[in-house]
Scaffold this motif. Structure first.
Motif, PDB file in Angstrom:
ATOM      1  N   THR A   3      -4.100  -0.471  -7.459  1.00  0.00           N
ATOM      2  CA  THR A   3      -4.259   0.761  -8.703  1.00  0.00           C
ATOM      3  C   THR A   3      -3.208   2.132  -8.300  1.00  0.00           C
ATOM      4  O   THR A   3      -2.972   2.567  -9.347  1.00  0.00           O
ATOM      5  CB  THR A   3      -5.586   1.281  -8.398  1.00  0.00           C
ATOM      6  N   ILE A   4      -2.659   2.070  -7.088  1.00  0.00           N
ATOM      7  CA  ILE A   4      -1.640   3.006  -6.880  1.00  0.00           C
ATOM      8  C   ILE A   4      -0.364   2.461  -6.267  1.00  0.00           C
ATOM      9  O   ILE A   4      -0.433   1.355  -5.344  1.00  0.00           O
ATOM     10  CB  ILE A   4      -2.297   4.216  -6.033  1.00  0.00           C
ATOM     11  N   ASN A   5       0.729   2.931  -6.751  1.00  0.00           N
ATOM     12  CA  ASN A   5       1.776   2.256  -6.079  1.00  0.00           C
ATOM     13  C   ASN A   5       3.209   3.450  -6.067  1.00  0.00           C
ATOM     14  O   ASN A   5       2.751   4.438  -6.661  1.00  0.00           O
ATOM     15  CB  ASN A   5       2.328   1.007  -6.605  1.00  0.00           C
ATOM     16  N   GLY A   6       4.176   3.090  -5.463  1.00  0.00           N
ATOM     17  CA  GLY A   6       5.338   3.975  -5.843  1.00  0.00           C
ATOM     18  C   GLY A   6       5.164   5.272  -4.936  1.00  0.00           C
ATOM     19  O   GLY A   6       4.641   5.183  -3.860  1.00  0.00           O
ATOM     20  N   THR A   7       5.658   6.183  -5.390  1.00  0.00           N
ATOM     21  CA  THR A   7       5.607   7.541  -4.858  1.00  0.00           C
ATOM     22  C   THR A   7       4.163   7.980  -4.264  1.00  0.00           C
ATOM     23  O   THR A   7       3.815   8.436  -3.153  1.00  0.00           O
ATOM     24  CB  THR A   7       6.414   8.759  -5.379  1.00  0.00           C
ATOM     25  N   ILE A   8       3.359   7.909  -5.329  1.00  0.00           N
ATOM     26  CA  ILE A   8       2.084   8.474  -5.093  1.00  0.00           C
ATOM     27  C   ILE A   8       1.253   7.632  -3.861  1.00  0.00           C
ATOM     28  O   ILE A   8       0.524   8.362  -3.361  1.00  0.00           O
ATOM     29  CB  ILE A   8       1.160   8.374  -6.430  1.00  0.00           C
ATOM     30  N   ILE A  64      -7.943   1.062   0.036  1.00  0.00           N
ATOM     31  CA  ILE A  64      -8.459   0.049  -0.842  1.00  0.00           C
ATOM     32  C   ILE A  64      -7.761   0.103  -2.141  1.00  0.00           C
ATOM     33  O   ILE A  64      -7.344  -0.724  -2.909  1.00  0.00           O
ATOM     34  CB  ILE A  64      -9.775   0.274  -1.222  1.00  0.00           C
ATOM     35  N   LEU A  65      -7.466   1.418  -2.905  1.00  0.00           N
ATOM     36  CA  LEU A  65      -6.729   1.537  -4.110  1.00  0.00           C
ATOM     37  C   LEU A  65      -5.172   1.017  -3.909  1.00  0.00           C
ATOM     38  O   LEU A  65      -4.787   0.420  -4.922  1.00  0.00           O
ATOM     39  CB  LEU A  65      -6.645   3.142  -4.355  1.00  0.00           C
ATOM     40  N   TYR A  66      -4.681   1.146  -2.767  1.00  0.00           N
ATOM     41  CA  TYR A  66      -3.398   0.753  -2.566  1.00  0.00           C
ATOM     42  C   TYR A  66      -3.320  -1.025  -2.623  1.00  0.00           C
ATOM     43  O   TYR A  66      -2.572  -1.511  -3.452  1.00  0.00           O
ATOM     44  CB  TYR A  66      -2.554   1.362  -1.379  1.00  0.00           C
ATOM     45  N   PHE A  67      -4.168  -1.619  -1.880  1.00  0.00           N
ATOM     46  CA  PHE A  67      -4.217  -2.970  -1.790  1.00  0.00           C
ATOM     47  C   PHE A  67      -4.722  -3.644  -3.154  1.00  0.00           C
ATOM     48  O   PHE A  67      -4.227  -4.671  -3.368  1.00  0.00           O
ATOM     49  CB  PHE A  67      -5.175  -3.445  -0.636  1.00  0.00           C
ATOM     50  N   LEU A 114       2.790   6.554  -1.328  1.00  0.00           N
ATOM     51  CA  LEU A 114       3.237   6.789  -0.116  1.00  0.00           C
ATOM     52  C   LEU A 114       2.923   7.857   0.266  1.00  0.00           C
ATOM     53  O   LEU A 114       2.222   8.332   1.433  1.00  0.00           O
ATOM     54  CB  LEU A 114       4.796   7.022  -0.138  1.00  0.00           C
ATOM     55  N   VAL A 115       2.604   9.069  -0.695  1.00  0.00           N
ATOM     56  CA  VAL A 115       2.151  10.367  -0.306  1.00  0.00           C
ATOM     57  C   VAL A 115       0.633  10.180   0.100  1.00  0.00           C
ATOM     58  O   VAL A 115       0.228  10.888   0.952  1.00  0.00           O
ATOM     59  CB  VAL A 115       2.145  11.535  -1.419  1.00  0.00           C
ATOM     60  N   LEU A 116      -0.417   9.510  -0.796  1.00  0.00           N
ATOM     61  CA  LEU A 116      -1.574   9.198  -0.462  1.00  0.00           C
ATOM     62  C   LEU A 116      -1.739   8.475   0.784  1.00  0.00           C
ATOM     63  O   LEU A 116      -2.768   8.702   1.776  1.00  0.00           O
ATOM     64  CB  LEU A 116      -2.444   8.704  -1.536  1.00  0.00           C
ATOM     65  N   GLY A 117      -0.808   7.523   1.277  1.00  0.00           N
ATOM     66  CA  GLY A 117      -0.993   6.754   2.431  1.00  0.00           C
ATOM     67  C   GLY A 117      -0.707   7.707   3.554  1.00  0.00           C
ATOM     68  O   GLY A 117      -1.348   7.622   4.667  1.00  0.00           O
ATOM     69  N   VAL A 118       0.317   8.595   3.541  1.00  0.00           N
ATOM     70  CA  VAL A 118       0.725   9.590   4.550  1.00  0.00           C
ATOM     71  C   VAL A 118      -0.691  10.480   4.950  1.00  0.00           C
ATOM     72  O   VAL A 118      -0.987  10.975   6.059  1.00  0.00           O
ATOM     73  CB  VAL A 118       1.920  10.297   4.338  1.00  0.00           C
TER      74      VAL A 118
END
Length: 69
Positions: free
Chosen positions: A28-33, A22-25, A35-39
């Motif tokens: 709120t979060i983007n870039g490297t953070i 949800i934060l990604y979509f 990617l790390v949180l997505g993994v």
């Protein structure tokens, strides 16, 4: 591979993964953070479906209820 993740642990893992998505979509979060949180979120979902967390093994953690209780 012994199962070592209980129901509450599974629910928490899936909820955290959904929260990260949800934060990604919503941007709120983007870039490297992101990617790390997505993994991290994918690993949490994968381990919850397997009911096995390899990081629990060295510490002897088991959140599953004992049989017969």
């Amino acid at each position: 591979m012994r199962k070592n993740i209980g129901l509450i642990d599974k629910i928490i893992r899936i909820a955290v993964a959904i929260f990260v998505a949800i934060l990604y979509f919503i941007g709120t979060i983007n870039g490297t953070i992101a990617l790390v949180l997505g993994v991290f979120a994918l690993i949490m979902i994968f381990t919850s479906f397997l009911s096995f967390c390899p990081l629990y093994l060295p510490f002897g953690i088991n959140t599953r209820k004992k049989a017969g209780k």
